[in-house]
Design an enzyme around this catalytic site. Structure first.
Site, short mmCIF file in Angstrom:
data_model
loop_
_atom_site.label_atom_id
_atom_site.label_comp_id
_atom_site.label_asym_id
_atom_site.label_seq_id
_atom_site.Cartn_x
_atom_site.Cartn_y
_atom_site.Cartn_z
N HIS A 147 -10.18 -5.90 -2.59
CA HIS A 147 -11.31 -5.70 -1.68
C HIS A 147 -12.36 -4.95 -2.49
CE1 HIS A 147 -9.08 -7.07 1.77
NE2 HIS A 147 -8.09 -6.24 1.49
N ASN B 68 2.22 -5.19 -3.15
CA ASN B 68 0.80 -5.49 -2.91
C ASN B 68 0.03 -4.20 -2.65
OD1 ASN B 68 -1.14 -7.72 -2.32
ND2 ASN B 68 -1.18 -6.86 -0.24
N ASP C 4 -12.23 -10.08 -1.19
CA ASP C 4 -13.55 -10.13 -0.56
C ASP C 4 -14.44 -9.17 -1.32
OD1 ASP C 4 -12.55 -7.72 0.55
OD2 ASP C 4 -12.43 -8.51 2.58
N GLU D 155 0.80 -1.24 0.00
CA GLU D 155 0.00 0.00 0.00
C GLU D 155 0.83 1.28 0.00
OE1 GLU D 155 -2.73 -0.38 3.30
OE2 GLU D 155 -3.85 -1.97 2.32
N GLU E 85 -6.21 -10.58 -1.42
CA GLU E 85 -7.06 -10.34 -0.24
C GLU E 85 -8.52 -10.25 -0.66
OE1 GLU E 85 -5.59 -7.07 2.17
OE2 GLU E 85 -3.51 -7.63 1.82
#
Ligand code: XIL
Length: 300
Positions: free
Chosen positions: A207, A170, A238, A128, A236
């Site tokens: 996400h 990432n 979702d 990030e 990750e």
């Protein structure tokens, strides 16, 4: 095959993983699903800076070792997450700047990557580091203020400590190929490849929420990065409300890109999710398979 991990393995040796919390490994509903479905794990919080180095140069690997040992004992891969990040820093590091912080970061990367040497498939070396919005710049943070080269220093340090692991950058909000942040990460990876900075993979957190339509250029994003000569991984995943068509879209887009070698969902049951109220995962709170699970298994 009848499970996520086995089906992914049949698709060119890909993996299907989940985030794992060490304190849940005593929950038999949780571990039954974990061991049955997932052939890769990512420690959800246990390898972060605050967890592994709570006071400077004093390292604690109890919960991270627990996850790594559980995974490796059953032949699952481990994604290491995350060596250098602006968030979840221990207080002593969060208050640091300049050369002292740079040196502390280098020591942290060296120590943690050395501890796990040979046990990690892919490391999220830097997490990030780019800003949201349309500027396409770096995120302001204490690490960024140590100098723009902090990212490549972290990658070179990780390579020296654990030469066999794949090293990933990432980030989130990098699914849409037209987004300034996606392009900014792309230019960094292109630059790293051109200059020989050791980078092997790019993680797309993914996400996803449904304020916007499914990113129709997601596959273009994955294939564009792959064309730079890196693996791409969905790290990750979702999805708000776990809409089955979105889940199958992600799987189909990954499978369409030869270098998209793995997908990780960010938790097992909805009740395990950091965004539990959005019920974004593949299993309900009781551990039952949801419609999204079936759509993923069918797409795999
Ligand atoms: C989240 C965890 O799921 C939570 O348990 C924790 O409180 C905060 O961090 N991007 C990342 C992950 O890279 O490490 C974050 O995980 C979610 C966003």
């Amino acid at each position: 095959a009848t499970t996520l991990g086995a089906s992914a393995a049949e698709r060119g040796g890909r993996y299907f993983g989940t985030a794992v919390a060490a304190y849940k490994l005593s929950d038999s509903v949780y571990t039954t699903i974990l061991n049955r479905e997932f052939n890769s794990v990512t420690p959800e919080n246990e390898m972060k800076w605050d967890a592994t180095e709570p006071s400077q140069n004093s390292f604690n690997y109890s919960s991270s070792d627990q996850i790594v040992n559980q995974a490796r004992s059953r032949g699952a891969k481990v994604r290491g997450h995350a060596l250098a990040w602006h968030s979840q820093q221990p207080g002593w590091a969060a208050g640091m700047e300049g050369t002292a912080l740079r040196n502390a970061m280098i020591n942290h990367v060296t120590q943690v990557a050395t501890h796990f040497r040979g046990q990690i498939d892919s490391w999220d070396v830097v997490n990030e580091a780019f800003a949201d919005g349309s500027g396409g710049g770096r995120r302001d943070s204490n690490l960024q203020r140590t100098g723009n080269d902090w990212i490549e220093v972290a990658f070179r340090t990780a390579r020296a400590a654990d030469p066999g692991a794949k090293l990933c950058y990432n980030d989130y909000n990098t699914d849409d190929w037209t987004h300034a942040k996606t392009k900014a990460v792309y230019r960094m990876v292109q630059d790293f490849k051109q200059r020989g900075v050791p980078i092997d993979c790019v993680g797309f957190q993914s996400h996803m929420n449904q304020q916007s339509p499914y990113p129709s250029n997601y596959r273009t994003t994955l294939s564009s990065f792959a064309a730079l000569g890196v693996d791409v991984q969905i790290t990750e995943l979702d999805i708000q409300n776990a809409t089955p068509a979105w889940y199958s879209g992600v799987v189909t887009d990954c499978l369409a890109v030869a270098r998209c070698n793995g997908i990780t969902v960010w938790g097992i049951r909805d009740s395990d999710s950091w965004r539990a109220s959005q019920t974004p995962l593949l299993f309900d709170g009781s551990g039952n398979k949801k419609a999204a699970y079936n759509s993923v298994l069918t797409a795999l």
